[in-house]
Write a protein that holds these residues in place. Structure first.
Motif, PDB file in Angstrom:
ATOM      1  N   LEU A 152       0.811  -1.209   0.000  1.00  0.00           N
ATOM      2  CA  LEU A 152       0.000   0.000   0.000  1.00  0.00           C
ATOM      3  C   LEU A 152       0.848   1.265   0.000  1.00  0.00           C
ATOM      4  N   GLN A 153       1.991   1.240   0.682  1.00  0.00           N
ATOM      5  CA  GLN A 153       2.915   2.371   0.729  1.00  0.00           C
ATOM      6  C   GLN A 153       2.209   3.666   1.140  1.00  0.00           C
ATOM      7  N   SER A 154       1.608   3.629   2.306  1.00  0.00           N
ATOM      8  CA  SER A 154       0.883   4.781   2.854  1.00  0.00           C
ATOM      9  C   SER A 154       1.667   5.371   4.023  1.00  0.00           C
ATOM     10  N   ASP A 155       2.041   6.638   3.914  1.00  0.00           N
ATOM     11  CA  ASP A 155       2.844   7.291   4.952  1.00  0.00           C
ATOM     12  C   ASP A 155       2.182   7.308   6.330  1.00  0.00           C
ATOM     13  N   TYR A 160       1.622   5.921  12.569  1.00  0.00           N
ATOM     14  CA  TYR A 160       0.844   5.229  13.592  1.00  0.00           C
ATOM     15  C   TYR A 160       1.665   4.113  14.224  1.00  0.00           C
ATOM     16  N   GLY A 161       2.440   3.411  13.420  1.00  0.00           N
ATOM     17  CA  GLY A 161       3.275   2.355  13.969  1.00  0.00           C
ATOM     18  C   GLY A 161       4.318   2.881  14.938  1.00  0.00           C
ATOM     19  N   LEU A 162       4.765   4.105  14.711  1.00  0.00           N
ATOM     20  CA  LEU A 162       5.790   4.700  15.581  1.00  0.00           C
ATOM     21  C   LEU A 162       5.203   5.344  16.836  1.00  0.00           C
ATOM     22  N   TYR A 163       4.060   6.009  16.694  1.00  0.00           N
ATOM     23  CA  TYR A 163       3.544   6.830  17.789  1.00  0.00           C
ATOM     24  C   TYR A 163       2.162   6.411  18.277  1.00  0.00           C
ATOM     25  N   GLY A 164       1.570   5.385  17.661  1.00  0.00           N
ATOM     26  CA  GLY A 164       0.261   4.920  18.106  1.00  0.00           C
ATOM     27  C   GLY A 164      -0.796   5.996  17.996  1.00  0.00           C
ATOM     28  N   GLY A 165      -1.715   6.011  18.962  1.00  0.00           N
ATOM     29  CA  GLY A 165      -2.824   6.955  18.928  1.00  0.00           C
ATOM     30  C   GLY A 165      -2.431   8.402  19.059  1.00  0.00           C
ATOM     31  N   LYS A 166      -1.180   8.691  19.420  1.00  0.00           N
ATOM     32  CA  LYS A 166      -0.700  10.072  19.530  1.00  0.00           C
ATOM     33  C   LYS A 166      -0.084  10.564  18.218  1.00  0.00           C
ATOM     34  N   ALA A 167      -0.127   9.725  17.188  1.00  0.00           N
ATOM     35  CA  ALA A 167       0.582  10.032  15.945  1.00  0.00           C
ATOM     36  C   ALA A 167       0.115  11.318  15.286  1.00  0.00           C
ATOM     37  N   THR A 175      10.981  10.860   8.577  1.00  0.00           N
ATOM     38  CA  THR A 175      12.390  10.883   8.233  1.00  0.00           C
ATOM     39  C   THR A 175      12.783   9.589   7.533  1.00  0.00           C
ATOM     40  N   ARG A 176      13.925   9.598   6.896  1.00  0.00           N
ATOM     41  CA  ARG A 176      14.419   8.398   6.225  1.00  0.00           C
ATOM     42  C   ARG A 176      14.631   7.262   7.226  1.00  0.00           C
ATOM     43  N   SER A 177      15.133   7.600   8.416  1.00  0.00           N
ATOM     44  CA  SER A 177      15.362   6.554   9.414  1.00  0.00           C
ATOM     45  C   SER A 177      14.041   5.941   9.878  1.00  0.00           C
TER      46      SER A 177
END
Length: 258
Positions: A152-155, A160-167, A175-177
């Motif tokens: 899907l390649q959706s930003d 959401y995977g990084l910050y959950g509900g606070k995203a 970022t690239r990282s």
């Protein structure tokens, strides 16, 4: 006046110097004051809980953040004294009712096999575009990619995977990282859908996934006006991306010059 059985509880505006007869009329005939809370489409459950906690009329505590994608964003009316948990329950029941209705009239050839999968994809569509007329088209792109086995390649899924509900409490750039970091929601890395919804989609986004645009398009990129440019081929998409980057550079140059 034999009106004791007709009196309605609630919150009323009582004019100064109102007589008992006028007061009785208000409590029998006039509608009680209703308060409202509006939940924007695409809010995460944490954002919804935060908004309900801030409301000055609602009472009571919310002890648990509901699962993502289980609440229906809408405007809800309530009497003074209503609790936050009651509003959450209404949102949950409304989502179940709307989802059942939309799932029952979905297209037969969708690559989503359960109502929950429809909610997951609708949440991605919701976060990808804020333009109502684009939702079915964005949904069509994602449906086409799933059918072809493309990612899907959706930003927004990365965030959401990084910050959950606070995203999405505030705008964030990726970022690239972050793009390359292991992330079970990162649809650049995983095949198919992420494990859960990334927000609470509204009725329109759910409808868009259930009945997407019939298109052969596989790509889209921002056009600088809040919308997107769509493409059916990678070459066309790459050309659109180059135009967007040039437009973005010109905008940044003008901003720096100012």
């Amino acid at each position: 006046n034999n009106s004791q059985d007709d009196l309605k509880s609630g919150e009323y505006v009582i004019p100064q110097h109102a007589s008992m007869h006028e007061l009785m009329h208000i409590l029998v005939e006039v509608k009680a004051i209703l308060h409202q809370v509006t939940i924007p489409e695409g809010y995460t459950s944490e954002q919804i809980v935060a908004k309900l906690r801030e409301h000055p009329i609602l009472v009571g505590e919310i002890t648990e953040v509901p699962a993502e994608g289980t609440l229906l964003p809408e405007t809800y009316s309530f009497d003074r004294g209503a609790t936050r948990s009651q509003v959450i329950d209404r949102m949950r029941r409304a989502q179940e009712r709307v989802l059942e209705e939309i799932w029952g009239r979905r297209n037969d050839d969708l690559p989503v096999t359960t109502p929950q999968e429809l909610v997951v994809l609708a949440s991605i569509v919701e976060k990808e575009t804020g333009k109502a007329d684009e939702r079915p088209r964005v949904a069509g792109v994602f449906i086409n990619r799933l059918k072809k086995g493309m990612r899907l390649q959706s930003d927004p899924t990365i965030l959401y995977g990084l910050y959950g509900g606070k995203a999405f409490f505030e705008p964030r750039s990726i970022t690239r990282s972050e793009l390359n970091a292991p992330n079970s929601y990162n649809t650049y890395q995983i095949n198919g859908l992420p494990p859960t919804a990334i927000a609470n989609p509204g009725r329109a986004a759910l409808d868009a996934v259930a009945n997407p645009s019939r298109t052969d398009e596989l790509f889209f990129v921002a056009d600088g006006t809040g919308g997107h440019i769509f493409a059916a081929s990678l070459d066309e998409h790459n050309s659109n991306v180059a135009k967007w980057r040039q437009l973005d550079k010109q905008r940044h140059d003008r901003s720096a010059a100012a």
